[in-house]
Design a protein around this motif. Structure first.
Motif, PDB file in Angstrom:
ATOM      1  N   GLU A   1      58.501  39.542  81.078  1.00 52.87           N
ATOM      2  CA  GLU A   1      59.173  40.638  81.782  1.00 52.87           C
ATOM      3  C   GLU A   1      60.640  40.310  82.039  1.00 52.87           C
ATOM      4  OE1 GLU A   1      58.606  37.800  84.960  1.00 52.87           O
ATOM      5  OE2 GLU A   1      57.381  38.427  83.268  1.00 52.87           O
TER       6      GLU A   1
ATOM      7  N   ASN B   1      65.146  42.555  81.102  1.00 59.39           N
ATOM      8  CA  ASN B   1      66.436  42.692  81.765  1.00 59.39           C
ATOM      9  C   ASN B   1      67.603  42.280  80.864  1.00 59.39           C
ATOM     10  OD1 ASN B   1      65.742  43.316  84.782  1.00 59.39           O
ATOM     11  ND2 ASN B   1      64.332  41.697  84.176  1.00 59.39           N
TER      12      ASN B   1
ATOM     13  N   VAL C   1      55.398  49.858  87.467  1.00 56.66           N
ATOM     14  CA  VAL C   1      56.125  50.084  86.220  1.00 56.66           C
ATOM     15  C   VAL C   1      55.314  50.969  85.274  1.00 56.66           C
ATOM     16  CG1 VAL C   1      56.960  48.965  84.120  1.00 56.66           C
ATOM     17  CG2 VAL C   1      57.527  48.004  86.350  1.00 56.66           C
ATOM     18  N   ASN C   2      54.014  50.737  85.198  1.00 56.27           N
ATOM     19  CA  ASN C   2      53.174  51.575  84.337  1.00 56.27           C
ATOM     20  C   ASN C   2      53.123  53.016  84.824  1.00 56.27           C
ATOM     21  OD1 ASN C   2      51.564  50.059  82.069  1.00 56.27           O
ATOM     22  ND2 ASN C   2      51.663  48.626  83.774  1.00 56.27           N
TER      23      ASN C   2
ATOM     24  N   VAL D   1      54.176  44.898  90.878  1.00 55.69           N
ATOM     25  CA  VAL D   1      55.336  45.514  90.231  1.00 55.69           C
ATOM     26  C   VAL D   1      54.933  46.151  88.909  1.00 55.69           C
ATOM     27  CG1 VAL D   1      57.543  45.015  89.108  1.00 55.69           C
ATOM     28  CG2 VAL D   1      57.033  44.029  91.333  1.00 55.69           C
ATOM     29  N   PHE D   2      54.106  45.454  88.129  1.00 51.93           N
ATOM     30  CA  PHE D   2      53.696  45.996  86.832  1.00 51.93           C
ATOM     31  C   PHE D   2      52.869  47.263  86.985  1.00 51.93           C
ATOM     32  CE2 PHE D   2      53.936  41.639  84.544  1.00 51.93           C
ATOM     33  CZ  PHE D   2      55.307  41.709  84.615  1.00 51.93           C
TER      34      PHE D   2
ATOM     35  N   ALA E   1      55.603  54.397  86.387  1.00 56.10           N
ATOM     36  CA  ALA E   1      56.930  54.890  86.010  1.00 56.10           C
ATOM     37  C   ALA E   1      56.982  55.306  84.545  1.00 56.10           C
ATOM     38  CB  ALA E   1      57.987  53.827  86.306  1.00 56.10           C
ATOM     39  N   VAL E   2      56.286  54.562  83.687  1.00 62.41           N
ATOM     40  CA  VAL E   2      56.235  54.915  82.264  1.00 62.41           C
ATOM     41  C   VAL E   2      55.629  56.303  82.088  1.00 62.41           C
ATOM     42  CG1 VAL E   2      55.151  54.363  80.062  1.00 62.41           C
ATOM     43  CG2 VAL E   2      56.168  52.547  81.424  1.00 62.41           C
TER      44      VAL E   2
END
Length: 312
Positions: free
Chosen positions: A66, A70, A227-228, A223-224, A230-231
């Motif tokens: 991850e 960045n 993030v998923n 966090v992941f 958010a995807v």
């Protein structure tokens, strides 16, 4: 980055050596591969929960992929990055599975669990003549430096990105004129790293330091999961350029899998990880609040004293 590549190759060499020694032990009849398919727990936990806890803990081994996200905006062709990262994840997963298989086959599980250097024990058992004590310490040093370097690279870029989005003070977004590297963020994260080293080695109690790896996994899994989500939300927006698109089912699998591994059943009775995580999140919220108030005051003062002709 090239130095990081060299460190990765050195680390990979050490893992491949363990795999080769394991297969050599198999050919010599010194390995028992029947242990690979035996699932037993040391207490009254079910096999499923034991595997769940081991998965959450082993997730720490995958930390670093991850970080590369960045760095994508600094690459020449960011569109190919998702495929490259998935390829790297697949190769790493295969290597880790092979290392796990040969380790369990070469050395009994109880001895591996009690050992401080399990991979060294695997090499000693499979190839007693290899001067492993003279080689592996250097490989271990390179492996630690590899992980530290990629995390330091990521941390500085993370602060830079947060500053660009006004989550952190704008000073962290300053870059060198020629090299365009975020020098303020690099210096700040380096100082933070030194402070953490001092705190871990001299200030924090052993019960806390022993849980830092699990806490890292806990926070990253949370966090992941976000993030998923958010995807799934961001993919509703239309994009007018070529980009990578994952199958819809995979983000949903990621959401539920990460959320499940965040639960206390995956913490192996180490609930202090939640206490550390809550404390870290509290610090983060406090810093965000200070930054928000600072940005608000700066914007207010800059607007208040601006010349009327400039307001247009």
């Amino acid at each position: 980055m090239w130095f990081n590549v060299v460190l990765t190759l050195v680390e990979l060499t050490g893992l491949l050596l363990v795999i080769l020694v394991g297969f050599f032990a198999l050919g010599s009849g010194n390995a028992d591969f029947s242990r690979v398919i035996i699932f037993e727990t040391a207490d009254d936990k079910s096999v499923f929960l034991a595997i769940t806890g081991a998965t959450a803990l082993a997730f720490f081994s995958m930390v670093g992929f991850e970080d590369s996200v960045n760095m994508v905006e600094e690459t020449k062709d960011p569109q190919i990055f998702p495929k490259i990262m998935l390829t790297g994840l697949s190769i790493t997963g295969v290597i880790y599975v092979l290392v796990s298989i040969v380790a369990v086959a070469a050395v009994p599980i109880g001895e591996l669990a009690a050992s401080e250097t399990p991979l060294l024990d695997v090499v000693r058992a499979g190839a007693p003549g290899v001067p492993i004590d003279a080689i592996f310490p250097f490989m271990t040093m390179f492996a630690v430096a590899n992980s530290a370097l990629i995390n330091m690279l990521m941390a500085s870029r993370l602060l830079y990105g947060m500053a660009k989005q006004n989550v952190l003070p704008p000073v962290f977004a300053r870059v060198l004129k020629n090299r365009r590297s975020p020098w303020v963020s690099i210096v700040f994260t380096t100082l933070i790293a030194f402070a953490l080293i001092i705190a871990v080695t001299t200030i924090l109690p052993e019960s806390v330091t022993a849980s830092l790896g699990g806490t890292t996994s806990l926070l990253l899994l949370a966090v992941f999961a976000v993030v998923n989500v958010a995807v799934l939300i961001l993919r509703r927006q239309s994009v007018d350029h070529k980009h990578f698109r994952t199958p819809t089912a995979l983000p949903w699998v990621g959401v539920f899998t990460c959320a499940f591994l965040v639960g206390p059943w995956a913490r192996l009775d180490d609930l202090i990880q939640y206490q550390i995580a809550i404390a870290l999140i509290g610090i983060g919220v406090a810093l965000w609040a200070v930054t928000w108030l600072w940005n608000r005051s700066v914007r207010g003062s800059s607007t208040r004293f601006r010349h009327p002709e400039d307001l247009t």
